[in-house]
Write an enzyme that holds these catalytic residues in place. Structure first.
Site: not given
Ligand code: NAD
Length: 472
Positions: A246, A280
């Protein structure tokens, strides 16, 4: 009612003596909220070992016992709702009231109950006297859950409730921005869930990577940015992991010329500004027909002025700060660039950088080109661009013009006409005269680079099971 814990949740989740910790600051005030443990790969291994030991008995327990545990976990969340909402509000920044912290904690209980009640029966695919084939869903084993900082408790429940219901164990990696919310939630859930099945490993990105490439983990549920989703696809390739992704969105809303501006203003506003735009599937670019463009701009501005923003624990506020400084900078820079391009600021766009906290004012931007970065990139904050169109074909083309396609919406006095436009939009969900509402009975997932896989309802359960055909 579950018994309350005899220590505060923040004390219960604090680092053990000698364990490394990270100070978590309130994004509204800069004050210390609490200290979160910083776990590493050793703790990930310990969590996987515990999950491996606990999962077979959980799988054997069957659906009724697992549903009962999820319902008991929902009771526990309700018993601790006030403390959970305060931790969430202070750590994430979202206010207690409105569609914010109390709402999010309520949604955790609601999703646990709905997931417990969802039925997934084996499906007879062929039975013709000669051939008998039945499709079953077995537990996968161990599921990894990696989450973001915007709705940290609710999204964790979206990931773990179906995983547990289907007989899996779960290892959770929360965002490093909001670990306390997820640790506190798990502390409460674990009053009702057998030991070892749900462990939070509160580490940095390396723990996320370790989880994505771990040979004992069969599936990763990931919610976060598209860039991180792509990194997870790469690091999970060697173990051929199942993935539900997601990812980011940049949802379009199209207002048709027959819409009534004053009737839709409130819905448009909350579609865009829920959780101060850090959602999101929020409305992130609005396309309005030229005939009613000025009236929609005016009605939105009038409504937006009435919605108070401030510190989360103040009961009257409905909007809060950005969760972190990086996100504040993204929003501020996008609005500055829009201003420099000649776009018209209807409201906001003038942050007070001298105040504490990452507050960016509610901002509406009109007369902006579709190519402007505030339109073309995901702002993930309280700044909505409003683009004028003359012909609905042009609006559909602009709405479909990006690489992402999470949600979209169409606004009209004629729902049938709106539904017809909806069928032409490249998005996982299209709402009519609303934007962003989710429901545990209705599948949710993205199109294009907003991800793949579905969450919620029976479809969501299927994504946490290993399909197996019994032929014969
Ligand atoms: P992010 O991708 O920066 O981080 C999300 C998670 O991934 C964190 O726990 C982080 O530590 C982890 N992470 C980072 N690098 C990684 C890697 N290489 N391998 C595995 N895990 C890793 O996202 P964010 O800034 O926390 O969230 C915001 C984004 O999320 C926005 O783009 C938003 O649109 C999206 N979002 C989508 C949904 C949906 O349902 N589609 C819901 C909420 C947020």
């Amino acid at each position: 009612m579950e018994a309350k814990l005899d220590v505060s949740l923040l004390d219960a989740v604090a680092p053990a003596p000698g364990e490394p910790g990270r100070e978590i600051l309130d994004p509204a005030t800069g004050e210390l909220v609490g200290v979160a443990p910083v776990h590493g790969l050793d703790q990930l291994e310990a969590a996987v070992a515990a999950a491996k030991a606990a999962q077979p008995a959980w799988a054997a327990a069957g659906h009724p016992a697992r549903s009962a545990a999820l319902n008991a976990a929902a009771d526990a969340v309700e018993a601790h709702a006030d403390e959970l909402a305060r931790i969430l509000s202070r750590e994430q920044g979202k206010p207690l009231n409105g569609p914010n912290a109390r709402f999010e904690v309520g949604a955790c209980a609601a999703w646990l109950r709905a997931t417990a009640a969802t039925v997934l029966e084996p499906e007879t695919v062929v039975e013709d006297g000669e051939t008998r084939a039945v499709l079953h869903y077995r537990p996968i084993g161990i599921v990894g859950a990696i989450g973001p900082w915007n709705w940290p408790m609710m999204i964790t429940v979206w990931q773990i409730a179906p995983a547990l219901r289907m007989g899996n164990a779960v290892v959770v990696k929360p965002s490093e921005h909001t670990p306390l919310s997820v640790l506190a939630l798990a502390e409460v859930l674990n009053q009702s869930i057998p030991a070892g099945l749900l462990t939070v490993v509160s580490g940095d990105r390396e723990v996320g990577e370790g989880l994505a490439n771990h040979p004992a983990i069969g599936k990763v549920m990931f919610t976060g940015s598209t860039a991180t989703g792509k990194a997870i696809i790469r690091s999970s390739a060697d173990t051929v992991k199942r993935l539900t992704l997601e990812l980011g969105g940049n949802d379009a809303g199209i207002v048709l010329p027959d819409a009534d501006p004053s009737a839709i203003a409130e819905g448009l506003f909350w579609g865009a500004f829920i959780n101060t735009g850090q959602t999101c599937a929020a409305l992130k670019r609005l396309y309005v027909h030229q005939d009613i463009y000025e009236d929609v701009c005016q009605a939105l501005t009038d409504y937006a002025r009435t919605v108070p923003m401030g510190v989360g624990l103040d009961e009257q506020n409905l909007l809060g700060p950005l969760q972190n400084r990086d996100q504040y900078r993204i929003v501020a820079d996008l609005v500055e660039a829009a201003k420099a391009s000649g776009a018209r600021i209807l409201l906001g766009g003038n942050p007070d950088e001298s105040q504490p906290g990452h507050f960016y004012p509610t901002t509406l931007v009109a007369d902006i080109d579709n190519e402007n970065p505030l339109v073309a990139q995901e702002q993930f904050g309280p700044a909505l661009p409003i683009v004028k169109y003359t012909d609905v074909e042009e609006a559909i083309q602009m709405a479909n013009g990006l690489e992402v396609g999470l949600g979209a919406s169409v606004w009209s006095a004629d729902p049938e006409a709106a539904r017809e436009v909806a069928t032409r939009l490249d998005a996982g969900t299209v709402w009519v005269n609303a934007h962003g509402a989710v429901d545990p009975r209705i599948p949710f997932g993205g199109a294009k680079q907003s991800g793949y896989g579905l969450e919620f309802g029976a479809e969501g359960l299927k994504h946490l099971g290993q399909p197996q055909i019994i032929n014969g």
